[in-house]
Design a protein around this motif. Sequence first.
Motif, PDB file in Angstrom:
ATOM      1  N   ALA A 101     -44.374 -71.562 -17.902  1.00  0.00           N
ATOM      2  CA  ALA A 101     -44.506 -70.181 -17.437  1.00  0.00           C
ATOM      3  C   ALA A 101     -45.552 -70.131 -16.325  1.00  0.00           C
ATOM      4  O   ALA A 101     -46.499 -70.921 -16.310  1.00  0.00           O
ATOM      5  CB  ALA A 101     -44.920 -69.267 -18.580  1.00  0.00           C
ATOM      6  N   LEU A 102     -45.367 -69.202 -15.406  1.00  0.00           N
ATOM      7  CA  LEU A 102     -46.327 -69.013 -14.321  1.00  0.00           C
ATOM      8  C   LEU A 102     -47.377 -67.974 -14.665  1.00  0.00           C
ATOM      9  O   LEU A 102     -48.491 -68.022 -14.170  1.00  0.00           O
ATOM     10  CB  LEU A 102     -45.597 -68.596 -13.047  1.00  0.00           C
ATOM     11  N   ASP A 103     -46.998 -67.011 -15.504  1.00  0.00           N
ATOM     12  CA  ASP A 103     -47.902 -65.923 -15.872  1.00  0.00           C
ATOM     13  C   ASP A 103     -47.801 -65.648 -17.366  1.00  0.00           C
ATOM     14  O   ASP A 103     -46.738 -65.826 -17.965  1.00  0.00           O
ATOM     15  CB  ASP A 103     -47.527 -64.616 -15.149  1.00  0.00           C
ATOM     16  N   VAL A 104     -48.909 -65.169 -17.932  1.00  0.00           N
ATOM     17  CA  VAL A 104     -48.915 -64.619 -19.281  1.00  0.00           C
ATOM     18  C   VAL A 104     -49.262 -63.139 -19.126  1.00  0.00           C
ATOM     19  O   VAL A 104     -50.249 -62.796 -18.476  1.00  0.00           O
ATOM     20  CB  VAL A 104     -49.940 -65.309 -20.199  1.00  0.00           C
ATOM     21  N   MET A 105     -48.431 -62.293 -19.726  1.00  0.00           N
ATOM     22  CA  MET A 105     -48.616 -60.843 -19.639  1.00  0.00           C
ATOM     23  C   MET A 105     -48.930 -60.295 -21.027  1.00  0.00           C
ATOM     24  O   MET A 105     -48.564 -60.892 -22.042  1.00  0.00           O
ATOM     25  CB  MET A 105     -47.334 -60.181 -19.126  1.00  0.00           C
ATOM     26  N   LEU A 106     -49.587 -59.136 -21.059  1.00  0.00           N
ATOM     27  CA  LEU A 106     -49.813 -58.433 -22.313  1.00  0.00           C
ATOM     28  C   LEU A 106     -50.106 -56.971 -22.041  1.00  0.00           C
ATOM     29  O   LEU A 106     -50.481 -56.601 -20.929  1.00  0.00           O
ATOM     30  CB  LEU A 106     -50.941 -59.077 -23.127  1.00  0.00           C
ATOM     31  N   GLU A 107     -49.882 -56.162 -23.063  1.00  0.00           N
ATOM     32  CA  GLU A 107     -50.306 -54.767 -23.039  1.00  0.00           C
ATOM     33  C   GLU A 107     -51.397 -54.619 -24.080  1.00  0.00           C
ATOM     34  O   GLU A 107     -51.319 -55.210 -25.153  1.00  0.00           O
ATOM     35  CB  GLU A 107     -49.164 -53.797 -23.406  1.00  0.00           C
ATOM     36  N   VAL A 108     -52.401 -53.810 -23.775  1.00  0.00           N
ATOM     37  CA  VAL A 108     -53.487 -53.553 -24.720  1.00  0.00           C
ATOM     38  C   VAL A 108     -53.870 -52.084 -24.635  1.00  0.00           C
ATOM     39  O   VAL A 108     -53.852 -51.497 -23.552  1.00  0.00           O
ATOM     40  CB  VAL A 108     -54.702 -54.470 -24.443  1.00  0.00           C
ATOM     41  N   ARG A 109     -54.176 -51.520 -25.791  1.00  0.00           N
ATOM     42  CA  ARG A 109     -54.612 -50.120 -25.810  1.00  0.00           C
ATOM     43  C   ARG A 109     -55.894 -49.985 -24.996  1.00  0.00           C
ATOM     44  O   ARG A 109     -56.823 -50.782 -25.147  1.00  0.00           O
ATOM     45  CB  ARG A 109     -54.854 -49.662 -27.243  1.00  0.00           C
ATOM     46  N   PHE A 110     -55.937 -48.948 -24.189  1.00  0.00           N
ATOM     47  CA  PHE A 110     -57.100 -48.671 -23.353  1.00  0.00           C
ATOM     48  C   PHE A 110     -58.355 -48.449 -24.196  1.00  0.00           C
ATOM     49  O   PHE A 110     -59.463 -48.713 -23.736  1.00  0.00           O
ATOM     50  CB  PHE A 110     -56.816 -47.449 -22.471  1.00  0.00           C
ATOM     51  N   ASP A 111     -58.172 -47.994 -25.433  1.00  0.00           N
ATOM     52  CA  ASP A 111     -59.311 -47.702 -26.305  1.00  0.00           C
ATOM     53  C   ASP A 111     -59.678 -48.885 -27.215  1.00  0.00           C
ATOM     54  O   ASP A 111     -60.254 -48.695 -28.281  1.00  0.00           O
ATOM     55  CB  ASP A 111     -59.045 -46.441 -27.139  1.00  0.00           C
ATOM     56  N   ASN A 112     -59.362 -50.105 -26.772  1.00  0.00           N
ATOM     57  CA  ASN A 112     -59.692 -51.307 -27.537  1.00  0.00           C
ATOM     58  C   ASN A 112     -60.573 -52.233 -26.684  1.00  0.00           C
ATOM     59  O   ASN A 112     -60.122 -53.273 -26.204  1.00  0.00           O
ATOM     60  CB  ASN A 112     -58.411 -52.024 -27.980  1.00  0.00           C
ATOM     61  N   PRO A 113     -61.849 -51.845 -26.494  1.00  0.00           N
ATOM     62  CA  PRO A 113     -62.714 -52.634 -25.603  1.00  0.00           C
ATOM     63  C   PRO A 113     -62.962 -54.057 -26.073  1.00  0.00           C
ATOM     64  O   PRO A 113     -63.159 -54.954 -25.256  1.00  0.00           O
ATOM     65  CB  PRO A 113     -64.020 -51.830 -25.552  1.00  0.00           C
ATOM     66  N   THR A 114     -62.926 -54.302 -27.365  1.00  0.00           N
ATOM     67  CA  THR A 114     -63.154 -55.661 -27.870  1.00  0.00           C
ATOM     68  C   THR A 114     -62.031 -56.588 -27.413  1.00  0.00           C
ATOM     69  O   THR A 114     -62.293 -57.688 -26.914  1.00  0.00           O
ATOM     70  CB  THR A 114     -63.259 -55.649 -29.412  1.00  0.00           C
TER      71      THR A 114
END
Length: 163
Positions: A101-114
């Motif tokens: 793979a060339l990239d790893v993508m993810l989504e994360v909740r904006f309210d999860n600073p850790t």
Amino acid sequence: MSVELRPMTSADISEVHQLETRLFPEDAWPVAAFESELAQHETRNYWVYEDQGKVVGYAGLCTVLPISDVQTIAIDPAYQGQGLGRKLMNLLIDTARESKALDVMLEVRFDNPTAIALYESLGFTTIHRRARYYKGGVDALIMRLQLDALQEERTQEKEEPTA
């Protein structure tokens, strides 16, 4: 604590789902989603952390070249702060790299600073913000790690002379 990492099996789904529901009450995946993910062996890789027979963490990766996407990652709060999430993320990144793979993508909740801090420390950068993506109207950050750039950086570090 003797935490062991191993591939997730269908026998783990009930426990994984219980942890998922406890950690993400608004956004928990249904059991059928985990069953569907595990059934897609060609493009999916899932792991669990287990401590004395109890699932305490899990993660999954989908790879459809040229992209790998972090499907899910979670660590029981009693086990956080021990580097388990970082080890899982490194495993996902290494698996994506081995898959070319060339990239790893993810989504994360904006309210999860850790979680955001962990991802940034591993080289992920925010490429987009999706308004109201999660239930409850919480925004998502779309983050990407460019593996070719990461590989170049590691190669350069190895080639630099030491004093």
